[in-house]
Design a protein around this motif. Structure first.
Motif, PDB file in Angstrom:
ATOM      1  N   ARG A 240       0.822  -1.208   0.000  1.00 14.90           N
ATOM      2  CA  ARG A 240       0.000   0.000   0.000  1.00 14.90           C
ATOM      3  C   ARG A 240       0.859   1.263   0.000  1.00 14.90           C
ATOM      4  O   ARG A 240       0.563   2.209  -0.737  1.00 14.90           O
ATOM      5  CB  ARG A 240      -0.905  -0.020   1.241  1.00 14.90           C
ATOM      6  N   ILE A 241       1.903   1.276   0.780  1.00 14.85           N
ATOM      7  CA  ILE A 241       2.732   2.483   0.863  1.00 14.85           C
ATOM      8  C   ILE A 241       3.508   2.693  -0.426  1.00 14.85           C
ATOM      9  O   ILE A 241       3.682   3.837  -0.887  1.00 14.85           O
ATOM     10  CB  ILE A 241       3.678   2.402   2.076  1.00 14.85           C
ATOM     11  N   ARG A 242       3.984   1.615  -1.068  1.00 13.13           N
ATOM     12  CA  ARG A 242       4.675   1.770  -2.355  1.00 13.13           C
ATOM     13  C   ARG A 242       3.752   2.397  -3.389  1.00 13.13           C
ATOM     14  O   ARG A 242       4.147   3.275  -4.153  1.00 13.13           O
ATOM     15  CB  ARG A 242       5.187   0.415  -2.855  1.00 13.13           C
ATOM     16  N   ASN A 243       2.521   1.908  -3.468  1.00 10.90           N
ATOM     17  CA  ASN A 243       1.569   2.479  -4.422  1.00 10.90           C
ATOM     18  C   ASN A 243       1.219   3.916  -4.070  1.00 10.90           C
ATOM     19  O   ASN A 243       1.045   4.756  -4.957  1.00 10.90           O
ATOM     20  CB  ASN A 243       0.314   1.606  -4.485  1.00 10.90           C
ATOM     21  N   ALA A 244       1.132   4.219  -2.782  1.00  2.66           N
ATOM     22  CA  ALA A 244       0.873   5.593  -2.361  1.00  2.66           C
ATOM     23  C   ALA A 244       2.009   6.512  -2.782  1.00  2.66           C
ATOM     24  O   ALA A 244       1.777   7.652  -3.219  1.00  2.66           O
ATOM     25  CB  ALA A 244       0.679   5.645  -0.844  1.00  2.66           C
ATOM     26  N   CYS A 245       3.245   6.031  -2.671  1.00  6.36           N
ATOM     27  CA  CYS A 245       4.402   6.833  -3.086  1.00  6.36           C
ATOM     28  C   CYS A 245       4.296   7.201  -4.560  1.00  6.36           C
ATOM     29  O   CYS A 245       4.564   8.342  -4.949  1.00  6.36           O
ATOM     30  CB  CYS A 245       5.700   6.071  -2.827  1.00  6.36           C
ATOM     31  N   ALA A 246       3.924   6.239  -5.388  1.00  2.70           N
ATOM     32  CA  ALA A 246       3.787   6.517  -6.818  1.00  2.70           C
ATOM     33  C   ALA A 246       2.716   7.563  -7.077  1.00  2.70           C
ATOM     34  O   ALA A 246       2.886   8.470  -7.900  1.00  2.70           O
ATOM     35  CB  ALA A 246       3.462   5.227  -7.568  1.00  2.70           C
ATOM     36  N   MET A 247       1.602   7.464  -6.365  1.00  3.46           N
ATOM     37  CA  MET A 247       0.519   8.430  -6.552  1.00  3.46           C
ATOM     38  C   MET A 247       0.930   9.819  -6.067  1.00  3.46           C
ATOM     39  O   MET A 247       0.580  10.830  -6.679  1.00  3.46           O
ATOM     40  CB  MET A 247      -0.730   7.952  -5.836  1.00  3.46           C
TER      41      MET A 247
END
Length: 412
Positions: A240-247
């Motif tokens: 979840r945090i990796r995807n949040a970083c991309a966003m």
């Protein structure tokens, strides 16, 4: 009990804010079991030894290539009295995650079929070709010449594509699955990891994922710890945090919306977990990465598509809505992004391109001025005259008489 791998974080490991890091490493001693919050591609170019990757050991020698994602744990052990020489390239895993990111077309390589082998052994011309790609990356990274990021992206893409083709080759360099394990249980563990990556935005729990695979929660947790080296909660949170970083880097979506889109009920919970993992708040993370995002992504990708679209349709009655629909973007988001990146609105870009084509017609044809205005897309002669003079400093008629010189003199 299995050793718990320690975690290397990019902001501690590299000490740089750039998305890429390339080095030539000489490894004379054992490096213990570890994993990364970034992608690491390592090509063995000299020496020999062993690597244990997700619990499976294989020899290291020139021609070995491992591509490691955050869910891989590995160690390195050079043979006694010797050293391993490795060219290493590291980059943010976020670069796979968004449609506007550099490696989005290759995201299946990272997030599908997670049980596929993360290493290959290459021989002959293929090994020479791959080693050449890595040496070129090393040279490009060290030289810091114009277009370095674009060259590094191209080189990394070549490596990823060749790696996956070799891995899929039925008679080739890497097995479809890592050898030496009980296939059914290991495959289930990695399929569970894949399931988490595909459904992280939902209300996932250990129990719900275990039910999906017809297992008890205790059994699934045991398999994840045994074959992946991580517990369920850690895998879900990191995903979840990796995807949040991309966003945060590539989108202008609010932090509250990002929190919900990656599976958190409240912004407060998201911010607390984000800070515990990244050492900074979501807002500060976005602020710190904004120059990278602006330099890498939008001017080369979004602007070019819009300009290309206008050049193909400038004579038509086109609007920002047409462009947004053609490229599947939200109209307001795309309009704001274009203004932020270029300092110009869609209408201003459209006028520039129409006047560019009008200037060519004025000096190469004998068409009447009014007809040229209509031909390049203006609805009235008056509008064409007004916009032309604003952008070129002279009227269309004066521009034609001077062969374009009047405008050039006025801009000198």
């Amino acid at each position: 009990m299995q050793e718990i791998p320690y975690l290397l974080k990019s902001h501690n490991c590299f000490g740089i804010s750039a998305p890429y890091y390339v080095s030539y490493d000489v490894v004379p001693y054992d490096i213990g079991l570890h994993r990364h919050d970034f992608v690491e591609m390592q090509m063995t170019v000299a020496g020999s030894g062993q690597e244990t990757l997700n619990g499976v050991s294989h020899p290291l020698r020139p021609g070995n290539l491992s591509i490691l994602f955050p869910w891989h744990s590995h160690d390195l052990r050079p043979d006694a009295g010797g050293s391993l020489e490795i060219i290493k390239c590291c980059f943010d895993v976020e670069l796979f995650l968004e449609p506007t990111s550099p490696f989005s077309d290759l995201r299946d390589l990272a997030f599908r079929h997670l049980h596929a082998s993360p290493y290959v052994f290459l021989e002959g011309e293929t090994a020479q070709q791959m080693t050449g790609y890595f040496r070129k990356l090393l040279e490009e990274y060290a030289a810091n010449r114009p277009w370095r990021d674009a060259a590094l992206r191209a080189g990394i893409s070549q490596i990823l594509i060749l790696f996956d083709r070799c891995r899929q080759d039925a008679g080739g360099s890497g097995a479809a699955q890592m050898p030496g394990r009980a296939k059914d249980e290991e495959q289930t563990a990695w399929e569970a990891v894949e399931y988490i990556h595909l459904h992280f935005s939902e209300e996932l729990t250990l129990d719900s994922v275990a039910r999906h695979f017809h297992l008890s929660a205790q059994k699934l947790q045991k398999l994840l710890e045994q074959y992946v080296g991580l517990q369920f909660d850690v895998i879900l949170t990191e995903t979840r945090i990796r995807n949040a970083c991309a966003m945060l880097i590539y989108h202008k979506t609010t932090i509250s919306q990002i929190a919900k889109s990656v599976g958190y009920a409240t912004e407060e919970t998201f911010s607390r977990i984000f800070k515990s993992m990244k050492g900074t708040s979501p807002a500060n993370y976005r602020k710190g990465h904004q120059p990278v995002a602006e330099r890498m992504m939008y001017p080369a990708f979004i602007d070019a598509k819009i300009i290309y679209y206008i050049h193909r349709h400038y004579a038509e009655d086109i609007t920002m809505q047409d462009v947004a629909k053609a490229y599947h973007y939200n109209e307001n988001y795309l309009s704001d992004l274009l203004k932020a990146q270029t300092g110009e609105s869609f209408v201003e870009l459209l006028h520039e391109i129409r006047i560019y084509h009008a200037t060519n017609l004025l000096v190469t044809t004998e068409l009447p001025v009014g007809q040229i205005g209509f031909q390049v897309g203006f609805n009235s002669v008056e509008t064409f005259q007004r916009v032309f003079k604003k952008l070129r400093g002279v009227s269309p008629g004066e521009y034609r008489k001077s062969g374009g010189a009047a405008a050039r003199d006025g801009q000198a």
